[in-house]
Scaffold this motif. Sequence first.
Motif, PDB file in Angstrom:
ATOM      1  N   ASP A   1      15.370  -1.031  -0.331  1.00  0.00           N
ATOM      2  CA  ASP A   1      16.014   0.225   0.079  1.00  0.00           C
ATOM      3  C   ASP A   1      15.319   0.907   1.253  1.00  0.00           C
ATOM      4  N   LEU A   2      14.248   0.320   1.780  1.00  0.00           N
ATOM      5  CA  LEU A   2      13.484   1.003   2.821  1.00  0.00           C
ATOM      6  C   LEU A   2      14.253   1.126   4.137  1.00  0.00           C
ATOM      7  N   ASP A   3      14.780   0.002   4.621  1.00  0.00           N
ATOM      8  CA  ASP A   3      15.508  -0.019   5.906  1.00  0.00           C
ATOM      9  C   ASP A   3      14.648   0.594   7.013  1.00  0.00           C
ATOM     10  N   LEU A   4      13.479  -0.002   7.254  1.00  0.00           N
ATOM     11  CA  LEU A   4      12.533   0.544   8.217  1.00  0.00           C
ATOM     12  C   LEU A   4      12.932   0.207   9.652  1.00  0.00           C
ATOM     13  N   PRO A   5      12.656   1.112  10.595  1.00  0.00           N
ATOM     14  CA  PRO A   5      12.907   0.797  12.013  1.00  0.00           C
ATOM     15  C   PRO A   5      11.923  -0.242  12.523  1.00  0.00           C
ATOM     16  N   ASP A   6      12.304  -0.939  13.572  1.00  0.00           N
ATOM     17  CA  ASP A   6      11.453  -1.972  14.149  1.00  0.00           C
ATOM     18  C   ASP A   6      10.227  -1.326  14.816  1.00  0.00           C
TER      19      ASP A   6
ATOM     20  N   GLY B   1       0.810  -1.206   0.000  1.00  0.00           N
ATOM     21  CA  GLY B   1       0.000   0.000   0.000  1.00  0.00           C
ATOM     22  C   GLY B   1       0.845   1.259   0.000  1.00  0.00           C
ATOM     23  N   ALA B   2       1.910   1.280   0.804  1.00  0.00           N
ATOM     24  CA  ALA B   2       2.796   2.438   0.839  1.00  0.00           C
ATOM     25  C   ALA B   2       3.492   2.632  -0.505  1.00  0.00           C
ATOM     26  N   PHE B   3       3.889   1.533  -1.145  1.00  0.00           N
ATOM     27  CA  PHE B   3       4.535   1.625  -2.456  1.00  0.00           C
ATOM     28  C   PHE B   3       3.581   2.212  -3.493  1.00  0.00           C
ATOM     29  N   LEU B   4       2.336   1.761  -3.489  1.00  0.00           N
ATOM     30  CA  LEU B   4       1.376   2.231  -4.493  1.00  0.00           C
ATOM     31  C   LEU B   4       0.979   3.689  -4.268  1.00  0.00           C
ATOM     32  N   ARG B   5       1.161   4.194  -3.060  1.00  0.00           N
ATOM     33  CA  ARG B   5       0.902   5.626  -2.828  1.00  0.00           C
ATOM     34  C   ARG B   5       1.875   6.487  -3.611  1.00  0.00           C
ATOM     35  N   VAL B   6       3.131   6.025  -3.726  1.00  0.00           N
ATOM     36  CA  VAL B   6       4.129   6.814  -4.454  1.00  0.00           C
ATOM     37  C   VAL B   6       4.215   6.411  -5.927  1.00  0.00           C
ATOM     38  N   ARG B   7       3.599   5.278  -6.296  1.00  0.00           N
ATOM     39  CA  ARG B   7       3.581   4.844  -7.702  1.00  0.00           C
ATOM     40  C   ARG B   7       2.150   4.500  -8.114  1.00  0.00           C
ATOM     41  N   PRO B   8       1.237   5.478  -8.037  1.00  0.00           N
ATOM     42  CA  PRO B   8      -0.173   5.186  -8.330  1.00  0.00           C
ATOM     43  C   PRO B   8      -0.412   4.702  -9.756  1.00  0.00           C
ATOM     44  N   ALA B   9       0.476   5.041 -10.674  1.00  0.00           N
ATOM     45  CA  ALA B   9       0.297   4.582 -12.054  1.00  0.00           C
ATOM     46  C   ALA B   9       0.400   3.067 -12.175  1.00  0.00           C
ATOM     47  N   LEU B  10       0.980   2.420 -11.176  1.00  0.00           N
ATOM     48  CA  LEU B  10       1.150   0.969 -11.236  1.00  0.00           C
ATOM     49  C   LEU B  10      -0.002   0.206 -10.582  1.00  0.00           C
ATOM     50  N   VAL B  11      -0.972   0.913 -10.040  1.00  0.00           N
ATOM     51  CA  VAL B  11      -2.111   0.210  -9.436  1.00  0.00           C
ATOM     52  C   VAL B  11      -2.802  -0.663 -10.469  1.00  0.00           C
TER      53      VAL B  11
ATOM     54  N   ALA C   1      11.322   9.069  21.379  1.00  0.00           N
ATOM     55  CA  ALA C   1      12.289   9.902  20.669  1.00  0.00           C
ATOM     56  C   ALA C   1      12.969   9.175  19.515  1.00  0.00           C
ATOM     57  N   ALA C   2      12.534   7.959  19.206  1.00  0.00           N
ATOM     58  CA  ALA C   2      13.170   7.201  18.126  1.00  0.00           C
ATOM     59  C   ALA C   2      13.042   7.965  16.812  1.00  0.00           C
ATOM     60  N   PRO C   3      14.113   8.030  16.023  1.00  0.00           N
ATOM     61  CA  PRO C   3      14.053   8.798  14.768  1.00  0.00           C
ATOM     62  C   PRO C   3      13.076   8.184  13.775  1.00  0.00           C
ATOM     63  N   LEU C   4      12.422   9.051  13.018  1.00  0.00           N
ATOM     64  CA  LEU C   4      11.473   8.636  11.992  1.00  0.00           C
ATOM     65  C   LEU C   4      12.046   8.955  10.614  1.00  0.00           C
ATOM     66  N   PRO C   5      11.663   8.220   9.594  1.00  0.00           N
ATOM     67  CA  PRO C   5      12.155   8.522   8.239  1.00  0.00           C
ATOM     68  C   PRO C   5      11.698   9.902   7.778  1.00  0.00           C
ATOM     69  N   ASP C   6      12.464  10.475   6.866  1.00  0.00           N
ATOM     70  CA  ASP C   6      12.099  11.774   6.302  1.00  0.00           C
ATOM     71  C   ASP C   6      11.172  11.640   5.103  1.00  0.00           C
ATOM     72  N   ARG C   7      11.343  10.580   4.329  1.00  0.00           N
ATOM     73  CA  ARG C   7      10.549  10.422   3.112  1.00  0.00           C
ATOM     74  C   ARG C   7       9.121  10.026   3.434  1.00  0.00           C
ATOM     75  N   VAL C   8       8.177  10.576   2.663  1.00  0.00           N
ATOM     76  CA  VAL C   8       6.760  10.305   2.895  1.00  0.00           C
ATOM     77  C   VAL C   8       6.439   8.839   2.663  1.00  0.00           C
ATOM     78  N   ASP C   9       7.005   8.235   1.621  1.00  0.00           N
ATOM     79  CA  ASP C   9       6.685   6.831   1.348  1.00  0.00           C
ATOM     80  C   ASP C   9       7.169   5.939   2.487  1.00  0.00           C
ATOM     81  N   ARG C  10       8.318   6.280   3.089  1.00  0.00           N
ATOM     82  CA  ARG C  10       8.806   5.484   4.216  1.00  0.00           C
ATOM     83  C   ARG C  10       7.934   5.684   5.456  1.00  0.00           C
ATOM     84  N   LEU C  11       7.417   6.903   5.635  1.00  0.00           N
ATOM     85  CA  LEU C  11       6.500   7.132   6.749  1.00  0.00           C
ATOM     86  C   LEU C  11       5.241   6.294   6.601  1.00  0.00           C
TER      87      LEU C  11
END
Length: 349
Positions: free
Chosen positions: A252-257, A186-196, A266-276
């Motif tokens: 390439d996501l490397d998401l936090p646990d 779902g997160a991937f398709l938010r940034v690549r809606p043309a591929l839905v 205070a755990a750091p969050l990603p900057d990119r919207v798709d990673r959020l």
Amino acid sequence: MHALALAVGANLPVILWGPPGTGKTSAVLALGRHLGLPVEVVVGSVREPSDFAGLPVVREGATWFAPPRWAERLAATGEGILFLDELTTAPPAVQAAMLRVVLERVVGDLELPPEVRIVAAANPPALAADGWELSAPLANRFVHLDWEVSAARVADGFASGFAVPDAGPIDPPAPASLAAARALVGAFLRVRPALVLAVPDEPARAWPSPRTWELAATALACAAHDERARAELVIGAVGEAAGFELLSWVRDLDLPDPETLLSDPAAPLPDRVDRLHAVLGSVVAHVTADGGGEAWQRAWALVARVARSTPDVAAGAARSLAGRRPEGTPLPSAMLELAPILRAAGLMP
């Protein structure tokens, strides 16, 4: 072979593509014996549409679409493998009748048990006797795998017997793993809606649609620890272009646990919207699997953090969390901070 075994274990409809005489049918029969599952072989070239849509008969004053014997045997057993062989020799009318069988597990007026797996095999039309292209609707119901023949494996098989792939657990992916994989897709398709949805202009095997993205999510969940099989299954579901793009994005996501994010404000969050989007999706999946009120309340604090910078991302997670509130859990104070977002999402008056 291992990708086939994983697909059967996860109950993904899968089709094997390869030249005739390369052992596709033998491999499926051997896999069935290995798993202790009966295999019903249905050859498309010698079947009529009524063999899948049912033959109309009168029963107790009403019309009943009677299923064939192979469907009755699978229903009586409660599990098994329905092997649809030689699909590209089946004419278009027969392929059309197969649509409901593959998607809904319904044959005539008989519903097959959920534990019945569906595997198919096809020769490329140029190599099939009186071959037909696979129709786009039918192709879109399968995960497509290329059947590769290794000279060394064939030689070893004649010398010491042909190996059967280890299917591992026959159970489908755990709900938490599947929910996390769906959140990633779902997160991937938010940034690549043309591929839905990308309906091909000419005959094609795998192509992206909401249905095949669902197959791809299941593939991500069931093959999480086997990179090669995961790639085969994802690409087999949505095609090479969309599949490679999803796999590269996930790599390439490397998401936090999720547990780290819930326990450390205070755990750091990603900057990119798709990673959020991916992070919040994985947290919602984790909280749902946990089922406890404490984890659910802590998740709202994380959503509130995200809302301060990207409220549109937080709104989707808030909608999902609100629908998964454990019974008797009090509302957290963080929800007050989210009141405008919850109203925009239709969750508050």
